[in-house]
Design an enzyme around this catalytic site. Structure first.
Site, mmCIF file in Angstrom:
data_model
loop_
_atom_site.group_PDB
_atom_site.id
_atom_site.type_symbol
_atom_site.label_atom_id
_atom_site.label_comp_id
_atom_site.label_asym_id
_atom_site.label_seq_id
_atom_site.Cartn_x
_atom_site.Cartn_y
_atom_site.Cartn_z
ATOM 1 N N SER A 1 2.938 -2.455 16.638
ATOM 2 C CA SER A 1 4.281 -2.935 16.355
ATOM 3 C C SER A 1 4.853 -3.673 17.575
ATOM 4 O O SER A 1 4.241 -4.624 18.054
ATOM 5 C CB SER A 1 5.161 -1.759 15.919
ATOM 6 O OG SER A 1 6.364 -2.208 15.339
ATOM 7 N N GLU B 1 3.954 -5.088 4.353
ATOM 8 C CA GLU B 1 4.905 -4.919 5.454
ATOM 9 C C GLU B 1 5.624 -6.215 5.753
ATOM 10 O O GLU B 1 5.059 -7.313 5.636
ATOM 11 C CB GLU B 1 4.250 -4.344 6.699
ATOM 12 C CG GLU B 1 3.063 -5.060 7.265
ATOM 13 C CD GLU B 1 2.587 -4.379 8.553
ATOM 14 O OE1 GLU B 1 3.412 -4.180 9.462
ATOM 15 O OE2 GLU B 1 1.408 -4.030 8.639
ATOM 16 N N HIS C 1 3.120 -0.451 7.443
ATOM 17 C CA HIS C 1 3.253 -0.664 8.877
ATOM 18 C C HIS C 1 2.512 0.413 9.683
ATOM 19 O O HIS C 1 2.731 1.606 9.490
ATOM 20 C CB HIS C 1 4.738 -0.661 9.234
ATOM 21 C CG HIS C 1 5.050 -1.096 10.615
ATOM 22 N ND1 HIS C 1 4.829 -2.373 11.071
ATOM 23 C CD2 HIS C 1 5.589 -0.425 11.672
ATOM 24 C CE1 HIS C 1 5.217 -2.468 12.328
ATOM 25 N NE2 HIS C 1 5.668 -1.297 12.719
#
Length: 281
Positions: A125, A220, A250
């Protein structure tokens, strides 16, 4: 984002640091370039192994080196690498560019002891975006680059221009576009340019970077960050592999202990890291 909401998110996210890690893993406190870190030693690695520097996710607002340990350890064990999970500074207490400053300082210090050809970076991320920003900062500072980078569901564009931010909202179980916008607003100080390559490395000059492996789920809102990065990297003559996992959300790799798709993705990522970290061995 108000302080109560942020505190709740940080408390919740701390639970990620309690996920199982491989048997025999030892986690000890250390520092790199003055930045706190956790050394993650797995039985499969020794003093001659390459080194993985891992940057945890959390939108630059939440997470710690400890929350990064489970994925760090899983990758290190599979790849036979020594590993470190970095505790870079978080916003809103420490806004941009504190995180890339910390990551670059840690990488610079790592080069004092390790051949850069034996170093690999990974992150999930925001940590994936930070890892890529670290490559750009290191290159522009004249430092030798590591052997490769893996990003899980990387957040590479703080201008929030990806079509999937809204196009994938209906199937993303974790985020929507407004969530991502809140994180970006808290991370970037007033007046900061979200197009700065250290904030949005997708928009930077990617020439000369080492091989990249990008893994992303099709469900996502950050899907387009990875697909567009793959295209831009290829256009810049960077070796890049994009893996899109249908129906996955995610950082689905967190579920590697129970989900075969997540385990397969980690196996692929570890093989990539091991191959590139050992090319100089």
């Amino acid at each position: 984002m108000d302080q109560n909401s942020l505190a709740e998110l940080r408390t919740f996210y701390a639970s990620f640091g309690r996920m199982p890690i491989p048997d025999g893993t030892r986690v000890t406190e250390t520092a790199l370039g003055g930045v706190p870190a956790l050394e993650v030693a797995v039985p499969q690695a020794d003093d001659d192994s390459g080194v993985l520097l891992y940057l945890h996710g959390g939108g630059y607002l939440i997470g710690t080196a400890r929350t990064g340990v489970p994925l760090t350890a899983a990758l290190a064990a599979r790849a036979g690498l020594r590993a470190l999970s970095l505790d870079y500074r978080l916003a809103p207490e420490h806004q941009f560019p504190a995180a890339p400053d910390d990551a670059l300082a840690a990488y610079r210090a790592l080069l004092d002891d390790v051949d850069p050809a034996r170093v690999v970076l990974a992150g999930d991320s925001a940590g994936g975006g930070l890892a890529l920003a670290t490559l750009l900062a290191a290159r522009d500072a004249g430092l030798p680059l590591p052997a490769g980078l893996v990003a899980f569901s990387g957040w590479f564009d703080l201008t929030l221009s990806g079509a999937s931010l809204t196009g994938k909202e209906s199937v993303d179980p974790v985020f929507d576009a407004s969530d991502i916008g809140e994180y970006a607003d808290a991370y970037l100080p007033d007046g900061a340019d979200s197009r700065n390559p250290l904030a949005s490395p997708l928009l930077g000059d990617l020439r000369g970077l080492p091989p990249l492996l990008l893994q992303v789920g099709s469900h996502e809102v950050l899907l387009d960050d990875s697909t567009r990065l793959a295209a831009r990297a290829a256009a810049a003559d960077v070796e890049v592999t994009l893996e899109t996992y249908p129906g996955s959300a995610h950082v689905f790799q967190h579920a590697h202990a129970t989900e075969p798709t997540a385990a397969r993705a980690l196996d692929t990522a570890a093989a990539f890291l091991a191959r590139h970290a050992r090319l100089a061995g």
